[in-house]
Design an enzyme around this catalytic site. Structure first.
Site, PDB file in Angstrom:
ATOM      1  CD  GLU A  44      18.118  75.533  16.716  1.00 39.47           C
ATOM      2  OE1 GLU A  44      18.627  74.450  17.038  1.00 39.47           O
ATOM      3  OE2 GLU A  44      17.119  75.622  15.977  1.00 39.47           O
ATOM      4  CG  HIS A 102      23.076  74.878  14.843  1.00 41.61           C
ATOM      5  ND1 HIS A 102      23.403  74.266  13.660  1.00 41.61           N
ATOM      6  CD2 HIS A 102      22.869  73.877  15.746  1.00 41.61           C
ATOM      7  CE1 HIS A 102      23.383  72.953  13.827  1.00 41.61           C
ATOM      8  NE2 HIS A 102      23.064  72.697  15.088  1.00 41.61           N
ATOM      9  NE  ARG A 105      13.738  72.560  19.956  1.00 42.11           N
ATOM     10  CZ  ARG A 105      14.628  72.055  19.118  1.00 42.11           C
ATOM     11  NH1 ARG A 105      14.594  72.399  17.833  1.00 42.11           N
ATOM     12  NH2 ARG A 105      15.558  71.221  19.528  1.00 42.11           N
ATOM     13  CD  GLU A 149      17.511  68.570  12.946  1.00 38.81           C
ATOM     14  OE1 GLU A 149      18.324  68.981  13.814  1.00 38.81           O
ATOM     15  OE2 GLU A 149      16.294  68.710  13.048  1.00 38.81           O
ATOM     16  CG  ASN A 185      12.052  68.579  14.705  1.00 46.06           C
ATOM     17  OD1 ASN A 185      12.627  68.193  13.689  1.00 46.06           O
ATOM     18  ND2 ASN A 185      12.689  69.176  15.699  1.00 46.06           N
ATOM     19  CD  GLU A 186      15.763  67.206  17.265  1.00 43.31           C
ATOM     20  OE1 GLU A 186      16.824  67.186  16.633  1.00 43.31           O
ATOM     21  OE2 GLU A 186      15.530  68.043  18.178  1.00 43.31           O
TER      22      GLU A 186
END
Length: 669
Positions: free
Chosen positions: A369, A372, A123, A321, A161-162
């Site tokens: 993930e 997770h 990603r 998050e 995102n981030e």
């Protein structure tokens, strides 16, 4: 604190004026068949979810091929959520470009310092400075804004995102061109750049801008120019910010009534982005945080939440998050203990969060993930995790009155400086063992152990009103910051700083005349040489504490300096280790070694007492309970794994369960 020219909170689709805390998760319906979606919204209602972040990694689903768009599934999900009164924080979906884009335009892929182009397959495989990526990303943003900007479910926009999590440092030719432009704007001329970078060293002097490159890998075993490295970190943060601005400006032009944010990733050692400089770009600040393993994991969570609250300028911020239980990316991923899900969540609320959200809603069955944790785990709704999630939802509903209330400032502060964080840990320094954030966290733990509230504040913000300011490893010291610190002490403030502080200016040039450079006169000491320690070395002090990592050969040059502790062993025996100079009502103290929390606790206790800073907790609760204050609400956070009697502050018979949080009315005098 940061300044926000246009702070705007979520635009709630229904009852916009009703106080509430946002509660939800990243929602990834594209991972599941359509028949699961109705189960999702039903369970969301059960859990008390009122908002979700949507479409974060959906670019390939929304735009399966160049020029082809598929919004039908997203239309359906938006309508389904709105029909169940669940608001949407809609992502721009630009975080990870789809395979068709990287296949057609491999020039958007980042290049590492060795010159290797990174492959797609994970990603965030894109260059922040790529004009090709920017064009395609903004086309996606426009399509989403035009289709959903007026949708009644919309509460906010979630950019990318981030940003910088995996692609902060790109050494490509695109980056080189952008870096040169950034340097031209900063220094004006090649001569100005040469002066700032000290290019007379190693025959690095430039005669033309085209000769300037990012700090790519040079001769093996050699070191790139240190100011070049520091400027490249500054530039890389700014390059990501330019992408943020490009998406934000388009969204504001097309949907001016919707607030815009992006999720920071302030936790642990991740320091690729200078978040205090980003805060004013957004309508509200958001952060992602995952608790780290180790003895200071709980304290690190509080430290990060505290710092984010101050980066947000004391205004409400959004926990975008965190995890319900185990994560998937640590070497060993342990499930949370009973009570930790709620305690971790409410600690963020205690430090100013008005939104508590998780990654993710439903635990993935496949993908990187899948292990997770999520709000609905693999075990389903009949699980301890989902029951805890539902209990937290009810708790947050009961705490609705907290929403919008300000954090009450502490009387003490820890200064946190990104330039020092970046520069102090660069190569070719006295020690490569120094960890800037760890030293700051050790001081924070000492405050918690003493029951003292302390705010973690950006060094560039407003901190003069604090009675006690701790500035650990403040390595980069521009003249203006030095002047502020001198004025602070002169006005009666109490400053505490540490080893490797005041050493260089903003260009990484040493303040000459002896260390600690720009703070030498204020502290009344002079150091000719550093004395860092090897891993197996320690330094014993005559106050009973033990130092590691670093020592200094201190000469006391002002008779007004009080020596609080001396070294008692080795070549440093008899030399000052901790000093305090009080030229007037204020004071300036220096700690020349790493003491860790255990050694800092008694030292800080004495320094705080002399500064008149005292605990608001009864003696029996200090160290066991963290206190945070928002408006009329006192948050009592159990730092232990045992029950704590809090009758003294919460009324007769009040007990705080292990790993629990209790919110009680603020006592008024």
């Amino acid at each position: 604190m940061s300044h926000h020219p246009r702070h705007r909170w979520l635009r709630w689709p229904s009852e916009p004026d009703r106080p509430r805390l946002a509660f939800g998760a990243d929602y990834n319906p594209e991972q599941w068949p359509r028949e699961v979606w109705r189960d999702d919204v039903r369970a969301m209602r059960t859990a008390g979810v009122n908002i979700v972040s949507l479409a974060i990694f959906s670019w390939a689903r929304i735009q399966p091929r160049a020029g082809v768009w598929d919004f039908d599934w997203l239309d359906e999900v938006m309508e389904l959520l709105h029909g169940h009164d669940i608001a949407v924080d809609l992502a721009t979906a630009t975080a990870s470009p789809p395979p068709w884009l990287t296949a057609a335009h491999p020039e958007i892929l980042p290049v590492d310092r060795d010159g290797h182009t990174r492959w797609p397959g994970a990603r965030q495989h894109w260059r922040p400075t790529s004009p090709v990526f920017r064009e395609h990303a903004l086309a996606l943003v426009r399509a989403l804004a035009e289709r959903y900007g007026a949708h009644p479910a919309m509460a906010a926009w979630h950019i990318n995102n981030e940003l910088g999590c995996h692609n902060a440092y790109d050494y490509s030719d695109d980056a080189a061109r952008a870096f040169r432009l950034w340097l031209r704007q900063r220094y004006g001329t090649v001569d100005g750049l040469n002066d700032a970078w000290a290019t007379t060293f190693w025959s690095q002097r430039f005669s033309d801008w085209e000769q300037v490159l990012p700090p790519r890998l040079a001769a093996p075993g050699s070191f790139p120019n240190p100011t070049q490295q520091l400027d490249f970190k500054r530039f890389s943060s700014d390059a990501l910010r330019e992408h943020l601005r490009a998406e934000r400006d388009l969204l504001r032009a097309l949907t001016p009534d919707l607030p815009v944010t992006t999720n920071f990733l302030l936790m642990g050692d991740g320091n690729t982005v200078n978040y205090p400089e980003w805060a004013a770009e957004l309508d509200f600040v958001a952060n992602d945080h995952y608790r780290l393993p180790g003895p200071q994991g709980r304290d690190e969570l509080s430290f990060s939440a505290n710092l984010i609250g101050n980066i947000a300028g004391g205004l409400p911020w959004y926990l975008m998050e965190h995890s319900t239980s185990a994560v998937n990316w640590q070497p060993v991923n342990k499930a949370k203990l009973p009570g930790e899900l709620a305690r971790d969540s409410l600690t963020h609320v205690a430090h100013g969060a008005d939104a508590v959200c998780f990654f993710q809603w439903r635990q993935s069955a496949g993908g990187a993930e899948k292990y997770h944790s999520a709000m609905i785990p693999h075990a389903g709704e009949d699980s301890a995790v989902f029951r805890s999630v539902t209990e937290l939802g009810a708790t947050l509903r009961d705490l609705a009155a907290v929403a919008g209330t300000p954090r009450e400032p502490a009387r003490a502060a820890i200064l946190f400086d990104w330039d020092s964080w970046w520069a102090a840990e660069q190569d070719s320094h006295p020690s490569d063992r120094l960890r800037y954030r760890q030293e700051a966290l050790d001081w924070y733990t000492a405050f918690l152990e003493l029951g003292l509230r302390a705010d973690v504040v950006p060094a560039g913000g407003a901190w003069e009103r604090y009675e006690l300011v701790v500035a650990p490893v403040l390595y980069v010291m521009p003249a203006a910051l030095s002047q502020r610190l001198h004025a602070y002490v002169g006005a009666g403030g109490h400053l505490v700083t540490t080893y490797f502080s005041g050493i260089v200016d903003e260009h990484e040039h040493v303040w000459l005349g002896g260390y600690p450079g720009a703070l030498r006169d204020l502290l009344g000491i002079r150091i000719e040489e550093f004395a860092p320690l090897h891993d197996d070395e320690t330094a014993e002090l005559d106050d009973g504490s033990t130092g590691t990592l670093w020592t200094d050969r201190i000469d006391v040059v002002d008779p007004a300096v009080e020596v609080l502790a001396r070294y008692k062993t080795g070549e440093m025996a008899g030399r000052a280790a901790i000093t305090r100079r009080a030229p007037g009502p204020g004071s300036a103290s220096y700690v020349s070694t790493r003491l860790g929390p255990a050694g800092l606790i008694p030292l800080l206790a004495g320094l705080a007492a002399r500064a008149g800073v005292t605990s608001e907790l009864p003696a029996a609760l200090r160290g066991q309970v963290e206190l945070a204050v928002r408006g009329p609400h006192r948050f009592l956070i159990n730092r232990t794994d045992r029950e704590v009697d809090v009758s003294a502050v919460a009324g007769p018979g009040s007990a705080l369960a292990p790993r629990a949080v209790l919110v009680v009315p603020q006592a008024r005098s």
